[in-house]
Design a protein around this motif. Structure first.
Motif, PDB file in Angstrom:
ATOM      1  N   THR A  72       0.825  -1.203   0.000  1.00 31.09           N
ATOM      2  CA  THR A  72       0.000   0.000   0.000  1.00 31.09           C
ATOM      3  C   THR A  72       0.865   1.261   0.000  1.00 31.09           C
ATOM      4  O   THR A  72       0.417   2.323   0.379  1.00 31.09           O
TER       5      THR A  72
ATOM      6  N   ASP B 157      -5.865   7.824  -2.266  1.00 27.73           N
ATOM      7  CA  ASP B 157      -5.189   7.187  -1.135  1.00 27.73           C
ATOM      8  C   ASP B 157      -3.841   6.595  -1.532  1.00 27.73           C
ATOM      9  O   ASP B 157      -2.975   6.403  -0.683  1.00 27.73           O
ATOM     10  N   ARG B 158      -3.656   6.260  -2.816  1.00 30.32           N
ATOM     11  CA  ARG B 158      -2.416   5.637  -3.276  1.00 30.32           C
ATOM     12  C   ARG B 158      -1.382   6.648  -3.780  1.00 30.32           C
ATOM     13  O   ARG B 158      -0.206   6.309  -3.932  1.00 30.32           O
TER      14      ARG B 158
ATOM     15  N   ASN C  78     -11.476   8.434  -5.060  1.00 27.84           N
ATOM     16  CA  ASN C  78     -11.089   8.409  -3.646  1.00 27.84           C
ATOM     17  C   ASN C  78     -10.050   7.322  -3.373  1.00 27.84           C
ATOM     18  O   ASN C  78      -9.072   7.542  -2.650  1.00 27.84           O
TER      19      ASN C  78
END
Length: 248
Positions: A134, A189-190, A185
């Motif tokens: 992640t 986040d990435r 969205n």
């Protein structure tokens, strides 16, 4: 460019070797049919580049990379399947070639490897194994994009704009505008917030592509992205964040 071909299919190895004859800088120093054969060769021969199949008997291509001790060579995956592409870029692969390998795409991959070996710091690199799946993606990371029958392996720094289209996101780079099945969205986040900024509900912009900034309605801003006619509104709320980020 010392090169190993690792593929359990002899015909695939032969075909790739034939195609690589078009590139004098590529020195094929060996072949392996599986990870057990490949690992001692990598240790002994210290290749610069691996052409690596993913699905093989025993350890697959990803597990092979995880088994390498010390410096890992540059990697170009060669596979008949496109579903591994996302995982491939998490291993910092320089390219992802679908079989049967096309000469033009192979040429692009070789050029990418040459650029990396010339300008990168290969000798000091740790293995191409994702420590955190992640992790934030920055301008130097490459992503696999598939839209219909078309595929790209694009460096994120070339993507100037991400636009929400319902359950999809449209990427803008060069003259291409492919769609990917992902929400804006989830994508936000990435992405590294030092480079990619959420301008409004529908858009994320690459800050390095901003050419001009103008005041806009209700305290917002209007940015023009270089190399295109893209004009994106930064909402009033986000304009406050933008000014805080970009001010001395």
């Amino acid at each position: 460019m010392k090169t190993l071909i690792i593929d359990d299919e002899r015909l695939a190895r032969n075909e790739l070797r034939r195609l690589l004859e078009n590139f004098p800088k590529v020195d094929i120093i060996g072949e392996a049919a599986n990870a057990d054969e490949a690992l001692p060769m990598i240790d002994d021969l210290q290749p610069d580049l691996l052409f690596l199949d993913i699905q093989m008997p025993g350890k697959n291509g990803f597990e092979l990379l995880q088994s390498i001790e010390g410096r890992t060579p540059e990697v170009v995956f060669t596979t008949a399947y496109d579903e591994y592409a996302i995982k491939a870029f998490e291993f910092n692969a320089l390219d992802y070639l679908l079989k049967p390998v096309d000469l033009a795409r192979l040429s692009e991959a070789i050029h990418r490897v040459e650029e990396e070996l010339l300008h990168g710091s290969t000798a000091e690199r740790t293995p191409n194994v994702p420590k955190d799946a992640t992790k934030l993606l920055g301008e130097n990371d490459q992503v696999f994009v598939k839209d219909g029958e078309k595929c790209w392996f694009v460096k994120l720094g070339k993507v100037r704009l991400f636009e929400s289209m319902g359950n999809y996101v449209r990427l803008y780079f060069d003259d291409q505008k492919p769609l990917v099945l992902k929400s804006l969205n989830a994508l936000e986040d990435r992405l590294d917030p030092a480079t990619y900024f959420r301008a409004n509900r529908k858009h994320i912009i690459n800050l390095q592509w901003i050419d001009k900034i103008e005041p806009w309605f209700s305290g917002g801003l209007l940015v023009t992205l270089r190399g295109s006619n893209d004009k994106i509104e930064i909402s009033r709320r986000q304009a406050i964040r933008f000014k805080e980020m970009m001010s001395l």
